[in-house]
Design a protein around this motif. Sequence first.
Motif, mmCIF file in Angstrom:
data_model
loop_
_atom_site.group_PDB
_atom_site.id
_atom_site.type_symbol
_atom_site.label_atom_id
_atom_site.label_comp_id
_atom_site.label_asym_id
_atom_site.label_seq_id
_atom_site.Cartn_x
_atom_site.Cartn_y
_atom_site.Cartn_z
ATOM 1 N N ALA A 4 0.821 -1.208 0.000
ATOM 2 C CA ALA A 4 0.000 0.000 0.000
ATOM 3 C C ALA A 4 0.856 1.259 0.000
ATOM 4 O O ALA A 4 0.493 2.269 -0.629
ATOM 5 C CB ALA A 4 -0.946 -0.003 1.194
ATOM 6 N N LEU A 5 2.002 1.228 0.684
ATOM 7 C CA LEU A 5 2.915 2.372 0.622
ATOM 8 C C LEU A 5 3.474 2.532 -0.789
ATOM 9 O O LEU A 5 3.522 3.651 -1.323
ATOM 10 C CB LEU A 5 4.048 2.207 1.633
ATOM 11 C CG LEU A 5 3.729 2.549 3.081
ATOM 12 C CD1 LEU A 5 4.928 2.218 3.974
ATOM 13 C CD2 LEU A 5 3.357 4.025 3.247
ATOM 14 N N ASP A 6 3.920 1.434 -1.392
ATOM 15 C CA ASP A 6 4.428 1.513 -2.764
ATOM 16 C C ASP A 6 3.379 2.114 -3.702
ATOM 17 O O ASP A 6 3.670 3.019 -4.484
ATOM 18 C CB ASP A 6 4.802 0.110 -3.270
ATOM 19 C CG ASP A 6 6.207 -0.307 -2.869
ATOM 20 O OD1 ASP A 6 7.045 0.576 -2.622
ATOM 21 O OD2 ASP A 6 6.464 -1.524 -2.811
ATOM 22 N N ASP A 7 2.174 1.599 -3.630
ATOM 23 C CA ASP A 7 1.105 2.024 -4.520
ATOM 24 C C ASP A 7 0.748 3.489 -4.297
ATOM 25 O O ASP A 7 0.640 4.274 -5.243
ATOM 26 C CB ASP A 7 -0.111 1.135 -4.287
ATOM 27 C CG ASP A 7 -1.167 1.285 -5.361
ATOM 28 O OD1 ASP A 7 -0.932 0.806 -6.487
ATOM 29 O OD2 ASP A 7 -2.230 1.875 -5.078
ATOM 30 N N THR A 8 0.574 3.859 -3.033
ATOM 31 C CA THR A 8 0.170 5.224 -2.700
ATOM 32 C C THR A 8 1.259 6.231 -3.046
ATOM 33 O O THR A 8 0.985 7.288 -3.643
ATOM 34 C CB THR A 8 -0.179 5.322 -1.201
ATOM 35 O OG1 THR A 8 -1.247 4.425 -0.904
ATOM 36 C CG2 THR A 8 -0.584 6.734 -0.817
ATOM 37 N N LEU A 9 2.503 5.922 -2.701
ATOM 38 C CA LEU A 9 3.585 6.883 -2.929
ATOM 39 C C LEU A 9 3.938 6.993 -4.412
ATOM 40 O O LEU A 9 4.330 8.073 -4.869
ATOM 41 C CB LEU A 9 4.803 6.497 -2.100
ATOM 42 C CG LEU A 9 4.587 6.637 -0.582
ATOM 43 C CD1 LEU A 9 5.760 6.038 0.196
ATOM 44 C CD2 LEU A 9 4.384 8.100 -0.191
ATOM 45 N N THR A 10 3.795 5.914 -5.162
ATOM 46 C CA THR A 10 3.992 6.004 -6.614
ATOM 47 C C THR A 10 2.969 6.960 -7.224
ATOM 48 O O THR A 10 3.300 7.805 -8.063
ATOM 49 C CB THR A 10 3.873 4.621 -7.263
ATOM 50 O OG1 THR A 10 4.903 3.778 -6.764
ATOM 51 C CG2 THR A 10 3.991 4.704 -8.778
ATOM 52 N N THR A 11 1.721 6.839 -6.784
ATOM 53 C CA THR A 11 0.673 7.726 -7.284
ATOM 54 C C THR A 11 0.924 9.170 -6.877
ATOM 55 O O THR A 11 0.810 10.094 -7.692
ATOM 56 C CB THR A 11 -0.695 7.262 -6.765
ATOM 57 O OG1 THR A 11 -0.970 5.952 -7.255
ATOM 58 C CG2 THR A 11 -1.806 8.194 -7.216
ATOM 59 N N LEU A 12 1.287 9.383 -5.603
ATOM 60 C CA LEU A 12 1.534 10.754 -5.147
ATOM 61 C C LEU A 12 2.717 11.375 -5.877
ATOM 62 O O LEU A 12 2.705 12.570 -6.210
ATOM 63 C CB LEU A 12 1.780 10.756 -3.632
ATOM 64 C CG LEU A 12 0.575 10.418 -2.752
ATOM 65 C CD1 LEU A 12 0.965 10.474 -1.275
ATOM 66 C CD2 LEU A 12 -0.586 11.355 -3.026
#
Length: 250
Positions: free
Chosen positions: A167-175
């Motif tokens: 979830a960190l990977d996914d969220t931070l990639t998007t941000l």
Amino acid sequence: MSPAFPSDAGLGDVIEDLARSAGRLASAAAGLSDAAVRAPSGLPDWTRGQVLAHVAYSADAYTRMLELARTGREPGPRADPARVARDAALPAGRLAERLRASLGGFTDGARALPAPAWERLVTALAGWRHPAWYLLLRGLRELETHHLDLGTGYGTEDWPDRYVSWALDDTLTTLGARRFPLAAVTDTGPDRRWTLAPEGPEVSGEGHRILGWLTGRLPADGLRTSCALPAPPPWPQPPLPGWGRAGDGG
């Protein structure tokens, strides 16, 4: 580059993560009384019953998309959104049964999906597309986040490590793709670091606390930062870069 499947897991691993998460939430729901179901949840203006009914409705939608990936054909009309309000008003025992049945349908559908179908694109209610395997991650996010929202003692520290990592990977990639004004993020547990922008504050802390802040579930008080932090945008957002929207030809 589109968002990636967790690097330390196979499909079977994540399906079992999903099943365990579903079991935890279903057990928590089964332990609630009628009064507890009507009580406020951790989400502003939502009762616990509304949280549980929303999760059941989402699980039904994911099951429908799995069937679409399996057959290539629409399996029938989408469920009526008004059902969420009706289910939220059910007695606690019936709502828990409704939730367990919906989660069971989702996990059973995932276990039965043939391998080629996982790469087929399906369309979210908001119109953005993704491969069927992303449903597993969306479902896990739904379960873990709303179990916390239920307000029954399940905290970010209870989130599984693999979920937090993905979830960190996914969220931070998007941000990062959206140019969110945060220079870098460091998870001090496994010592992972993400670079988002050329300037802005840096933040570090335990991964589950960072994710709790990014999702709007925790304040930033427990995090270390070089200066004041920007307010995170509404979460979750469609992955960016991603797979496009329905009808865009991409």
